[in-house]
Design a protein around this motif. Structure first.
Motif, mmCIF file in Angstrom:
data_model
loop_
_atom_site.group_PDB
_atom_site.id
_atom_site.type_symbol
_atom_site.label_atom_id
_atom_site.label_comp_id
_atom_site.label_asym_id
_atom_site.label_seq_id
_atom_site.Cartn_x
_atom_site.Cartn_y
_atom_site.Cartn_z
ATOM 1 N N PHE A 203 -67.727 13.852 81.094
ATOM 2 C CA PHE A 203 -68.069 14.742 82.205
ATOM 3 C C PHE A 203 -68.850 15.966 81.740
ATOM 4 O O PHE A 203 -69.873 16.328 82.321
ATOM 5 C CB PHE A 203 -66.778 15.181 82.911
ATOM 6 N N THR B 213 -59.227 11.019 90.734
ATOM 7 C CA THR B 213 -59.938 9.756 90.533
ATOM 8 C C THR B 213 -60.630 9.307 91.809
ATOM 9 O O THR B 213 -61.777 8.821 91.783
ATOM 10 C CB THR B 213 -58.956 8.669 90.055
ATOM 11 N N TRP C 204 -63.722 11.304 92.240
ATOM 12 C CA TRP C 204 -64.752 10.911 91.276
ATOM 13 C C TRP C 204 -65.554 9.698 91.749
ATOM 14 O O TRP C 204 -66.717 9.520 91.353
ATOM 15 C CB TRP C 204 -64.095 10.619 89.928
ATOM 16 N N SER D 193 -69.314 9.623 92.727
ATOM 17 C CA SER D 193 -70.426 9.574 91.779
ATOM 18 C C SER D 193 -71.028 8.176 91.666
ATOM 19 O O SER D 193 -72.107 8.013 91.106
ATOM 20 C CB SER D 193 -69.963 10.047 90.397
ATOM 21 N N PHE E 207 -67.270 15.910 93.779
ATOM 22 C CA PHE E 207 -66.923 16.639 92.570
ATOM 23 C C PHE E 207 -65.997 17.811 92.863
ATOM 24 O O PHE E 207 -65.183 18.189 92.020
ATOM 25 C CB PHE E 207 -68.189 17.132 91.868
ATOM 26 N N PHE F 174 -62.646 16.198 93.093
ATOM 27 C CA PHE F 174 -62.256 15.863 91.722
ATOM 28 C C PHE F 174 -61.778 17.097 90.973
ATOM 29 O O PHE F 174 -60.700 17.109 90.367
ATOM 30 C CB PHE F 174 -63.439 15.224 90.986
ATOM 31 N N SER F 175 -62.579 18.166 91.012
ATOM 32 C CA SER F 175 -62.254 19.360 90.241
ATOM 33 C C SER F 175 -60.978 20.030 90.735
ATOM 34 O O SER F 175 -60.148 20.488 89.933
ATOM 35 C CB SER F 175 -63.424 20.347 90.309
ATOM 36 N N TRP G 61 -58.057 17.922 89.697
ATOM 37 C CA TRP G 61 -58.000 17.876 88.239
ATOM 38 C C TRP G 61 -57.263 19.096 87.691
ATOM 39 O O TRP G 61 -56.623 19.040 86.643
ATOM 40 C CB TRP G 61 -59.422 17.817 87.695
ATOM 41 N N PRO H 23 -70.527 7.294 85.060
ATOM 42 C CA PRO H 23 -69.370 7.397 85.971
ATOM 43 C C PRO H 23 -68.330 6.306 85.753
ATOM 44 O O PRO H 23 -67.134 6.544 85.925
ATOM 45 C CB PRO H 23 -70.002 7.281 87.366
ATOM 46 N N ALA I 32 -64.313 6.784 84.877
ATOM 47 C CA ALA I 32 -63.308 6.223 85.783
ATOM 48 C C ALA I 32 -62.259 5.422 85.008
ATOM 49 O O ALA I 32 -61.059 5.480 85.323
ATOM 50 C CB ALA I 32 -63.979 5.338 86.836
#
Length: 396
Positions: free
Chosen positions: A27, A85, A88, A91, A104, A107-108, A111, A164, A168
């Motif tokens: 990433f 996930t 993500w 992407s 994203f 995801f962020s 995360w 990507p 994953a």
């Protein structure tokens, strides 16, 4: 999936760190190339990275509060890994800037539920043994270096659209490792501790520490966001770029392995100011000497100080500064403010200064100056800190 007994927590932690930082090994170094391949300008890339990184400001503290309320940090980590996930997966589709921004951001945000709780969980199982923590944390560096190399091969062989899929697969491995960890009941806060937390945040030593770390993280933004584009423009191949990044992480691994002995009875002021000074030198080398493979390689070796030693010292500071029941919130606050806030401000500024590569040298010079300011702030820190008695903090 069956859960291992507590004595088997260490292998599961090693796997979790490997997978977590393995995802970042794809990433972080290659995201700029991936977004460039999707047709985004350097300004668009900077804005996207800034907005995505900004989700890390509130995310860690929010998830830490939920984890402490439930007393089940593993549930938060698992939920975060699964939902990150899903975010993500955006992407995989080439639908322009806005879908990437949405995916994203999801995801962020999720995360951020993982690392602070993983750090606290690791210190819990290791009974706050810094030496053992550094060695387990080094498995994350191994994951990072392996996936940087794999990412370089994927990039060279299949192009940026293969990246990507590699990330994953690592996310699925992370989910599996988190379900292998034994259950952990987090300590709950007393009313005195809740009052004391706010007071601890206003102490001059803590504000100085956070200010220095925030400014330093800003300086990392050009490297994280644009280094692979910079290396490409200088004529380095994808595999060569991966090897240079791997050299940095190899230096990081060595530093993590010996971290316990290095930091034992050392001054926070001395260690952090030296690390921040090395970071300033590192960005100047990238600005003016990166066309030489030798000098570029030497600049990468400075990652041992500018990240590995500095990060471990910061983690130890947080562990010593906050009482045990407040460390989850302390770690989350650090991750949100430093990696979220500092990273977002730095990414936005770097996106403006980079100018599709024309401003690369100037951008790294500004990053070096920023690291110099962080070094000056670190020189104001005390040699050692200890958790303040909460009764005294709450009564002020």
């Amino acid at each position: 999936m069956s859960r291992l007994p507590v004595q088997h927590a260490v292998p599961a932690l090693v796997l979790a760190y490997f997978a977590y930082y393995g995802v970042l090994g794809i990433f972080i170094p290659y995201l700029g190339l991936f977004l460039d391949g999707r047709g985004l300008s350097s300004y668009d890339i900077g804005v996207l990275l800034a907005l995505v990184t900004a989700t890390r400001i509130v995310g860690p503290s929010l998830w830490a509060a939920v984890a402490e309320q439930q007393g089940r940090p593993l549930r938060i980590m698992r939920l975060g890994a699964v939902l990150a996930t899903l975010g993500w997966l955006s992407s995989f589709f080439d639908q322009g800037f806005w879908l990437l921004l949405l995916g994203f951001s999801i995801f962020s945000f999720f995360w951020t539920a993982i690392l602070p709780q993983l750090e606290v969980t690791t210190f819990h199982f290791l009974n706050d043994n810094t030496s053992r923590y550094s060695r387990i944390r080094s498995s994350g560096s191994v994951g990072y270096i392996v996936l940087v190399l794999v990412g370089g091969v994927l990039l060279q062989s299949f192009g940026t659209e293969a990246l990507p899929y590699g990330a994953a697969l690592l996310m699925l491995l992370l989910i599996g490792s988190l379900f292998l960890l034994p259950e952990l009941t987090a300590p709950t806060e007393s009313s005195t501790e809740k009052k004391g937390f706010g007071r601890l945040l206003t102490q001059p030593v803590f504000l100085c520490f956070m200010g220095a770390a925030f400014i330093l993280q800003m300086s990392f933004a050009p490297f994280y966001g644009f280094f692979t584009l910079y290396a490409r423009d200088l004529g380095y191949s994808g595999i060569a770029t991966g090897l240079f990044i791997s050299l940095a992480v190899l230096a990081e691994i060595v530093a993590f392995f010996w971290m316990g002995a290095l930091l034992k009875q050392r001054s926070y002021r001395l260690v952090l100011s030296c690390c921040y000074g090395l970071t300033m030198l590192r960005w100047l080398m990238l600005a003016y000497l990166a066309h030489s493979p030798l000098w570029l390689g030497l600049s990468m070796l400075l990652h041992a100080g500018s990240f590995a030693i500095a990060h471990s010292c910061a983690m130890q500071f947080v562990q010593h500064y906050f009482p045990k029941a407040l460390r989850s919130r302390g770690q989350a606050l650090y991750a949100g403010v430093i990696f979220g806030g500092g990273g977002a401000v730095g990414a936005y500024a770097a996106g403006i200064l980079w100018q599709d590569g024309a401003g690369a040298t100037h951008t790294f010079v500004v990053a070096a100056a920023t690291a110099g300011v962080a070094m000056v702030c670190a020189l104001c820190l005390p040699a050692q800190v200890h958790a303040e008695p909460l009764e005294r903090a709450a009564d002020r």
